[in-house]
Design an enzyme around this catalytic site. Structure first.
Site, mmCIF file in Angstrom:
data_model
loop_
_atom_site.group_PDB
_atom_site.id
_atom_site.type_symbol
_atom_site.label_atom_id
_atom_site.label_comp_id
_atom_site.label_asym_id
_atom_site.label_seq_id
_atom_site.Cartn_x
_atom_site.Cartn_y
_atom_site.Cartn_z
ATOM 1 N N ASN A 1 0.974 -1.139 0.146
ATOM 2 C CA ASN A 1 0.102 -0.118 -0.023
ATOM 3 C C ASN A 1 0.871 1.154 -0.086
ATOM 4 O OD1 ASN A 1 -1.733 1.969 0.523
ATOM 5 N ND2 ASN A 1 -2.456 1.482 2.547
ATOM 6 N N GLY B 1 2.661 2.068 10.882
ATOM 7 C CA GLY B 1 3.517 3.084 10.706
ATOM 8 C C GLY B 1 4.241 3.417 12.222
ATOM 9 N N SER C 1 3.518 -2.309 10.545
ATOM 10 C CA SER C 1 4.706 -2.452 10.689
ATOM 11 C C SER C 1 5.106 -3.748 10.047
ATOM 12 C CB SER C 1 5.051 -2.081 12.107
ATOM 13 O OG SER C 1 4.649 -0.780 12.294
ATOM 14 N N GLU D 1 -6.805 4.822 7.657
ATOM 15 C CA GLU D 1 -6.600 6.376 7.420
ATOM 16 C C GLU D 1 -7.700 6.851 6.651
ATOM 17 O OE1 GLU D 1 -2.865 5.573 5.454
ATOM 18 O OE2 GLU D 1 -2.077 4.959 7.420
ATOM 19 N N LYS E 1 0.153 4.223 -0.197
ATOM 20 C CA LYS E 1 -0.484 5.329 0.278
ATOM 21 C C LYS E 1 -0.091 6.639 -0.626
ATOM 22 C CE LYS E 1 -0.153 3.256 4.893
ATOM 23 N NZ LYS E 1 -0.134 3.114 6.096
ATOM 24 N N HIS F 1 -9.410 1.343 4.776
ATOM 25 C CA HIS F 1 -8.224 1.775 5.297
ATOM 26 C C HIS F 1 -8.443 2.406 6.517
ATOM 27 C CE1 HIS F 1 -4.097 2.685 6.482
ATOM 28 N NE2 HIS F 1 -3.944 1.485 5.651
ATOM 29 N N GLU G 1 -5.451 -4.919 10.445
ATOM 30 C CA GLU G 1 -4.466 -3.791 10.667
ATOM 31 C C GLU G 1 -4.704 -2.923 11.978
ATOM 32 O OE1 GLU G 1 -2.511 -2.768 6.623
ATOM 33 O OE2 GLU G 1 -4.189 -0.989 7.130
HETATM 34 P P1 13P Z 1 3.146 0.271 7.565
HETATM 35 O O1 13P Z 1 3.414 -1.101 7.264
HETATM 36 O O2 13P Z 1 3.762 1.493 7.227
HETATM 37 O O3 13P Z 1 2.925 0.203 9.261
HETATM 38 O O4 13P Z 1 1.464 0.551 7.129
HETATM 39 C C1 13P Z 1 0.493 -0.618 7.235
HETATM 40 C C2 13P Z 1 -0.505 -0.149 6.314
HETATM 41 O O5 13P Z 1 -1.358 0.603 6.851
HETATM 42 C C3 13P Z 1 -0.913 -0.835 5.055
HETATM 43 O O6 13P Z 1 -2.182 -0.581 4.573
#
Ligand code: 13P
Length: 250
Positions: free
Chosen positions: A9, A173, A212, A97, A11, A95, A167
């Protein structure tokens, strides 16, 4: 047997030149990760670039969101049929976010998943709890409710085609990852919920872990019986790390 899916992803990261280098790196090393399926989920403007670079390879590409509507006066939204035109096989929906910053409800996420499936896309439906919810022992209730909204909106055949991604928000992150046992417990709970609806679908549905995931923790997570792959943020922006995670699944 569910084939491991290693999904990046990206982002809101990338540029034409950075993506070209990243995709070239992934293509060059993908042969070593043949046992799993590789996927990159790029920002909308770069889907044409992904199509140009990845068509004819074993690497799939997808988007990070889709409209719950088929077409019409929805300024700024992108329809599932448009994603199909750019060769997307998958789309991430719900997601955390987007749930947090765009206020997406579980019902909206469910509509998006249904719309994606109707257009022939595989939705990667994200669920996860906050740290406060985990500490209050509400993980199963919160995550279960997020999945229930989706199960209510889909028929059995559609349920069998979806992908789920667990997740935990506190792991995204942050560099803090769920332990393999913690993740496995949630994945098993999610699969049991799907099985209560359709045993055949539960057997088929891939449940990815995200938060992560890195080259040094991927093997332990991916070894768990109900962890069928990863949804990778930060580490998917480096071809070497992304491929190392894919190799860890073998
Ligand atoms: P990270 O791997 O940066 O923690 O992000 C995970 C994520 O949100 C994937 O959709």
């Amino acid at each position: 047997m569910r084939r491991t899916l290693i999904a990046g992803n990206w982002k809101m990261n990338g540029s034409l030149s950075a993506n070209a280098a990243l995709l070239a790196g992934i293509k060059a090393g993908a042969g070593k990760a043949r046992s799993c399926e590789l996927l990159v989920c790029a920002p909308f403007p770069y889907l044409a670039q992904c199509q140009g670079e990845l068509a004819g390879t074993a690497i799939a590409w997808g988007a990070q969101d889709v409209s719950e509507h088929a077409s019409g006066a929805y300024t700024g939204n992108v329809a599932a049929a448009m994603l199909r035109e750019f060769g997307c096989a998958y789309v991430i929906v719900g997601h955390s976010e987007r749930r947090t910053y765009q206020g997406e409800s579980s019902e909206m996420v469910a509509k998006k998943a249904a719309r994606a499936l109707q257009a022939g896309l595989i939705p990667i439906i994200c669920v996860g709890e906050t740290l406060e919810e985990r500490q209050a022992a509400q993980t199963d209730a919160v995550v279960g409710k997020q999945l229930d909204a989706v199960l209510e909106a889909l028929n059995d055949e559609e349920v069998g085609r979806m992908v789920v991604a667990y997740e935990p928000l506190w792991a995204i992150g942050t560099g803090v990852t769920a332990t393999p046992d913690m993740a496995q417990a949630v994945h098993a709970m999610l699969r049991a919920k799907i099985a209560a609806r359709s045993a055949a679908a539960a057997d088929r549905v891939k449940i990815l872990y995200g938060g992560s995931m890195k080259p040094d923790n991927a093997a332990q997570l991916l070894a768990m019986p109900d962890i069928d792959g990863g949804l990778i943020g930060g580490a998917s922006l480096k071809a070497e790390d992304f491929l190392a995670i894919a190799s860890a699944s073998a």
